[in-house]
Design a protein around this motif. Structure first.
Motif, mmCIF file in Angstrom:
data_model
loop_
_atom_site.group_PDB
_atom_site.id
_atom_site.type_symbol
_atom_site.label_atom_id
_atom_site.label_comp_id
_atom_site.label_asym_id
_atom_site.label_seq_id
_atom_site.Cartn_x
_atom_site.Cartn_y
_atom_site.Cartn_z
ATOM 1 N N GLY A 180 -6.296 3.252 -1.779
ATOM 2 C CA GLY A 180 -6.086 4.045 -0.563
ATOM 3 C C GLY A 180 -7.258 4.052 0.409
ATOM 4 O O GLY A 180 -7.190 4.690 1.455
ATOM 5 N N HIS A 181 -8.368 3.354 0.098
ATOM 6 C CA HIS A 181 -9.492 3.241 1.039
ATOM 7 C C HIS A 181 -9.090 2.217 2.108
ATOM 8 O O HIS A 181 -9.177 1.007 1.876
ATOM 9 C CB HIS A 181 -10.777 2.790 0.331
ATOM 10 C CG HIS A 181 -11.355 3.830 -0.563
ATOM 11 N ND1 HIS A 181 -10.855 4.074 -1.828
ATOM 12 C CD2 HIS A 181 -12.390 4.703 -0.378
ATOM 13 C CE1 HIS A 181 -11.569 5.041 -2.385
ATOM 14 N NE2 HIS A 181 -12.493 5.437 -1.536
ATOM 15 N N PHE A 182 -8.680 2.711 3.263
ATOM 16 C CA PHE A 182 -8.084 1.856 4.295
ATOM 17 C C PHE A 182 -9.053 0.789 4.798
ATOM 18 O O PHE A 182 -8.685 -0.370 4.971
ATOM 19 C CB PHE A 182 -7.577 2.713 5.462
ATOM 20 C CG PHE A 182 -6.706 1.960 6.420
ATOM 21 C CD1 PHE A 182 -5.455 1.500 6.027
ATOM 22 C CD2 PHE A 182 -7.152 1.675 7.702
ATOM 23 C CE1 PHE A 182 -4.654 0.778 6.921
ATOM 24 C CE2 PHE A 182 -6.357 0.961 8.595
ATOM 25 C CZ PHE A 182 -5.104 0.517 8.194
ATOM 26 N N THR A 229 0.836 -1.203 0.000
ATOM 27 C CA THR A 229 0.000 0.000 0.000
ATOM 28 C C THR A 229 0.873 1.255 0.000
ATOM 29 O O THR A 229 0.599 2.216 -0.722
ATOM 30 C CB THR A 229 -0.942 0.001 1.228
ATOM 31 O OG1 THR A 229 -1.649 -1.233 1.241
ATOM 32 C CG2 THR A 229 -1.941 1.138 1.176
#
Length: 197
Positions: free
Chosen positions: A140-142, A68
């Motif tokens: 990037g959407h955790f 990530t």
């Protein structure tokens, strides 16, 4: 309102992509763990499956965090996208065309430690495709990334053989998984080329 609605739609599409990516990629690790465990007697088998899956979980979390971070760097997204195109090709040959080789893994069953080492090495090589695909799809959407990670671990631990049978019986699951990875690959390559050029 429209901005919020668009965000929800994007998150839903990402979620569907992650589910299909996990469905097509989660089986490998569990099949390897099962094959290694089958070489041992019953009392050692459960321990090998437990420690094998435990090692796979730790590696997958570690790889996901590293991947990530790396996918935020310009230039590395392009490399990640190209790697995913190769993974797509391999999956097409293995899963869709059904040319997967049923290899019998050579396991030294003289020690418990060697069996765990075999599983860890298999996990290292086979977790990368799953982690790269899910990290790329999550954008990037955790929360979605954590969901993808948890889902891949759950599928690997509990449902690998069932999923393998589904993919064999219902080819469209394989095709949708392949399409999801292909879209992630194109998105990663396009995002980087837009910044580089």
């Amino acid at each position: 309102y429209f901005k919020q609605s668009n965000q929800m739609t994007e998150e839903f599409i990402i979620l569907i992509q992650i589910i299909f990516i996990d469905l097509i990629l989660a089986g490998d690790n569990a099949i390897i763990i099962g094959m290694v465990a089958s070489k041992f007697d019953q009392d050692k088998r459960k321990k090998i499956i437990f420690f094998g899956i435990g090692a796979a979980v730790i590696l997958r979390i570690l790889f996901t965090l590293i991947t990530t971070y790396l996918l935020m760097i310009t230039g590395l997204r392009l490399i990640g996208g190209i790697l995913l195109l190769y993974i797509c090709y391999k999956l097409y040959v293995d899963v869709i065309k059904g040319q997967i080789e049923k290899k019998d893994i050579k396991v030294d069953n003289s020690s418990f430690g060697k069996a765990i080492f075999t599983i860890i090495m298999a996990d290292v090589t086979m977790s990368l495709d799953n982690v790269l695909s899910v990290a790329g799809a999550a954008k990037g959407h955790f929360v979605l990334l954590i969901f993808g990670l948890a889902l891949s671990i759950a599928l690997m631990a509990f449902a690998a053989n069932l999923i393998a049978k589904w993919i064999e019986k219902y080819k469209w699951i394989g095709w949708l998984g392949l399409l999801a990875i292909l879209l992630v690959a194109i998105d990663l390559i396009y995002t980087d080329l837009k910044l580089i050029l």
